[in-house]
Design a protein around this motif. Structure first.
Motif, mmCIF file in Angstrom:
data_model
loop_
_atom_site.group_PDB
_atom_site.id
_atom_site.type_symbol
_atom_site.label_atom_id
_atom_site.label_comp_id
_atom_site.label_asym_id
_atom_site.label_seq_id
_atom_site.Cartn_x
_atom_site.Cartn_y
_atom_site.Cartn_z
ATOM 1 N N VAL A 1 3.557 6.822 0.207
ATOM 2 C CA VAL A 1 3.724 7.343 1.564
ATOM 3 C C VAL A 1 4.409 6.265 2.386
ATOM 4 O O VAL A 1 4.528 5.123 1.952
ATOM 5 C CB VAL A 1 2.380 7.746 2.218
ATOM 6 C CG1 VAL A 1 1.756 8.912 1.485
ATOM 7 C CG2 VAL A 1 1.425 6.597 2.267
ATOM 8 N N SER A 2 4.846 6.604 3.597
ATOM 9 C CA SER A 2 5.579 5.653 4.418
ATOM 10 C C SER A 2 4.668 4.562 4.983
ATOM 11 O O SER A 2 3.448 4.741 5.101
ATOM 12 C CB SER A 2 6.281 6.369 5.571
ATOM 13 O OG SER A 2 5.308 6.852 6.477
ATOM 14 N N VAL A 3 5.275 3.451 5.337
ATOM 15 C CA VAL A 3 4.546 2.347 5.964
ATOM 16 C C VAL A 3 3.948 2.822 7.281
ATOM 17 O O VAL A 3 2.825 2.458 7.635
ATOM 18 C CB VAL A 3 5.485 1.139 6.194
ATOM 19 C CG1 VAL A 3 4.799 0.048 6.984
ATOM 20 C CG2 VAL A 3 5.981 0.598 4.867
ATOM 21 N N ARG A 4 4.668 3.667 8.002
ATOM 22 C CA ARG A 4 4.188 4.195 9.274
ATOM 23 C C ARG A 4 2.918 5.025 9.083
ATOM 24 O O ARG A 4 2.000 4.967 9.892
ATOM 25 C CB ARG A 4 5.286 5.042 9.934
ATOM 26 C CG ARG A 4 4.884 5.643 11.242
ATOM 27 C CD ARG A 4 4.729 4.568 12.321
ATOM 28 N NE ARG A 4 4.201 5.152 13.527
ATOM 29 C CZ ARG A 4 3.000 4.905 14.032
ATOM 30 N NH1 ARG A 4 2.198 4.050 13.446
ATOM 31 N NH2 ARG A 4 2.606 5.491 15.125
ATOM 32 N N GLN A 5 2.868 5.801 8.013
ATOM 33 C CA GLN A 5 1.682 6.614 7.743
ATOM 34 C C GLN A 5 0.472 5.727 7.424
ATOM 35 O O GLN A 5 -0.639 5.993 7.886
ATOM 36 C CB GLN A 5 1.939 7.580 6.586
ATOM 37 C CG GLN A 5 0.836 8.585 6.361
ATOM 38 C CD GLN A 5 0.687 9.575 7.500
ATOM 39 O OE1 GLN A 5 1.636 9.881 8.206
ATOM 40 N NE2 GLN A 5 -0.510 10.079 7.679
ATOM 41 N N ILE A 6 0.676 4.651 6.679
ATOM 42 C CA ILE A 6 -0.409 3.707 6.379
ATOM 43 C C ILE A 6 -0.881 3.053 7.671
ATOM 44 O O ILE A 6 -2.083 2.883 7.897
ATOM 45 C CB ILE A 6 0.046 2.628 5.374
ATOM 46 C CG1 ILE A 6 0.554 3.253 4.079
ATOM 47 C CG2 ILE A 6 -1.079 1.651 5.090
ATOM 48 C CD1 ILE A 6 -0.470 4.029 3.304
ATOM 49 N N THR B 1 0.829 -1.201 0.000
ATOM 50 C CA THR B 1 0.000 0.000 0.000
ATOM 51 C C THR B 1 0.865 1.252 0.000
ATOM 52 O O THR B 1 0.576 2.214 -0.718
ATOM 53 C CB THR B 1 -0.934 0.008 1.225
ATOM 54 O OG1 THR B 1 -1.667 -1.214 1.262
ATOM 55 C CG2 THR B 1 -1.902 1.169 1.158
ATOM 56 N N SER B 2 1.939 1.240 0.785
ATOM 57 C CA SER B 2 2.810 2.419 0.846
ATOM 58 C C SER B 2 3.479 2.673 -0.502
ATOM 59 O O SER B 2 3.663 3.829 -0.894
ATOM 60 C CB SER B 2 3.855 2.271 1.946
ATOM 61 O OG SER B 2 4.821 1.311 1.593
ATOM 62 N N GLU B 3 3.829 1.631 -1.224
ATOM 63 C CA GLU B 3 4.429 1.803 -2.551
ATOM 64 C C GLU B 3 3.396 2.337 -3.548
ATOM 65 O O GLU B 3 3.704 3.186 -4.372
ATOM 66 C CB GLU B 3 5.004 0.479 -3.043
ATOM 67 C CG GLU B 3 6.222 0.033 -2.268
ATOM 68 C CD GLU B 3 6.664 -1.384 -2.588
ATOM 69 O OE1 GLU B 3 5.991 -2.066 -3.401
ATOM 70 O OE2 GLU B 3 7.674 -1.819 -2.011
ATOM 71 N N ASP C 1 -9.291 3.808 -1.378
ATOM 72 C CA ASP C 1 -8.751 5.110 -1.776
ATOM 73 C C ASP C 1 -7.864 5.664 -0.678
ATOM 74 O O ASP C 1 -8.112 5.438 0.502
ATOM 75 C CB ASP C 1 -9.888 6.097 -2.038
ATOM 76 C CG ASP C 1 -10.712 5.712 -3.254
ATOM 77 O OD1 ASP C 1 -10.125 5.165 -4.207
ATOM 78 O OD2 ASP C 1 -11.929 5.955 -3.227
ATOM 79 N N LYS C 2 -6.857 6.433 -1.090
ATOM 80 C CA LYS C 2 -5.946 7.062 -0.131
ATOM 81 C C LYS C 2 -6.688 8.162 0.627
ATOM 82 O O LYS C 2 -7.341 9.008 0.009
ATOM 83 C CB LYS C 2 -4.754 7.657 -0.879
ATOM 84 C CG LYS C 2 -3.751 8.337 0.001
ATOM 85 C CD LYS C 2 -2.624 8.906 -0.832
ATOM 86 C CE LYS C 2 -1.683 9.724 0.002
ATOM 87 N NZ LYS C 2 -0.634 10.346 -0.813
ATOM 88 N N PRO C 3 -6.618 8.160 1.963
ATOM 89 C CA PRO C 3 -7.264 9.224 2.739
ATOM 90 C C PRO C 3 -6.622 10.584 2.469
ATOM 91 O O PRO C 3 -5.451 10.674 2.106
ATOM 92 C CB PRO C 3 -7.031 8.806 4.189
ATOM 93 C CG PRO C 3 -6.703 7.362 4.138
ATOM 94 C CD PRO C 3 -6.056 7.126 2.812
ATOM 95 N N ILE C 4 -7.394 11.643 2.669
ATOM 96 C CA ILE C 4 -6.892 13.000 2.491
ATOM 97 C C ILE C 4 -5.907 13.315 3.612
ATOM 98 O O ILE C 4 -6.176 13.055 4.777
ATOM 99 C CB ILE C 4 -8.055 14.008 2.520
ATOM 100 C CG1 ILE C 4 -8.981 13.764 1.343
ATOM 101 C CG2 ILE C 4 -7.544 15.439 2.520
ATOM 102 C CD1 ILE C 4 -10.258 14.573 1.406
ATOM 103 N N ASP C 5 -4.757 13.876 3.247
ATOM 104 C CA ASP C 5 -3.745 14.257 4.224
ATOM 105 C C ASP C 5 -3.993 15.694 4.649
ATOM 106 O O ASP C 5 -3.768 16.625 3.882
ATOM 107 C CB ASP C 5 -2.352 14.106 3.617
ATOM 108 C CG ASP C 5 -1.243 14.296 4.628
ATOM 109 O OD1 ASP C 5 -1.542 14.645 5.791
ATOM 110 O OD2 ASP C 5 -0.069 14.089 4.275
ATOM 111 N N GLY C 6 -4.494 15.890 5.860
ATOM 112 C CA GLY C 6 -4.838 17.212 6.346
ATOM 113 C C GLY C 6 -3.649 18.084 6.693
ATOM 114 O O GLY C 6 -3.824 19.225 7.097
ATOM 115 N N ARG C 7 -2.424 17.572 6.556
ATOM 116 C CA ARG C 7 -1.235 18.350 6.899
ATOM 117 C C ARG C 7 -0.776 19.253 5.756
ATOM 118 O O ARG C 7 0.032 20.141 5.961
ATOM 119 C CB ARG C 7 -0.083 17.417 7.276
ATOM 120 C CG ARG C 7 -0.386 16.542 8.471
ATOM 121 C CD ARG C 7 0.711 15.539 8.706
ATOM 122 N NE ARG C 7 0.803 14.670 7.535
ATOM 123 C CZ ARG C 7 1.816 13.857 7.301
ATOM 124 N NH1 ARG C 7 2.820 13.780 8.128
ATOM 125 N NH2 ARG C 7 1.830 13.092 6.219
#
Length: 64
Positions: free
Chosen positions: A15-20, A9-11, A46-52
């Motif tokens: 995004v990083s594995v930690r973020q997933i 999923t991270s690939e 679907d990838k969640p929205i990154d609020g940062r």
């Protein structure tokens, strides 16, 4: 249903594995399940929205 591991999923989402892992523990990925200590994410999720980010903050405020 087909599932992916955190690494796959991270690939896919770049995004990083930690973020997933964070998304899974916060229930931000619908259908994600934890089996034998390993998170599995549906392949069609679907990838969640990154609020940062600026774009993510704008999208976050539009839906509220």
């Amino acid at each position: 249903m087909d599932y992916m591991t955190l690494k796959e999923t991270s690939e896919k989402w770049r995004v990083s594995v930690r973020q997933i892992n964070y998304y899974c523990t916060a229930d931000r990925i619908p259908g994600a399940v934890k089996m034998a200590g390993v998170w599995l994410v549906p392949k069609d999720a679907d990838k969640p929205i990154d609020g940062r980010t600026k774009q993510g903050k704008a999208l976050k405020h539009e839906t509220i």
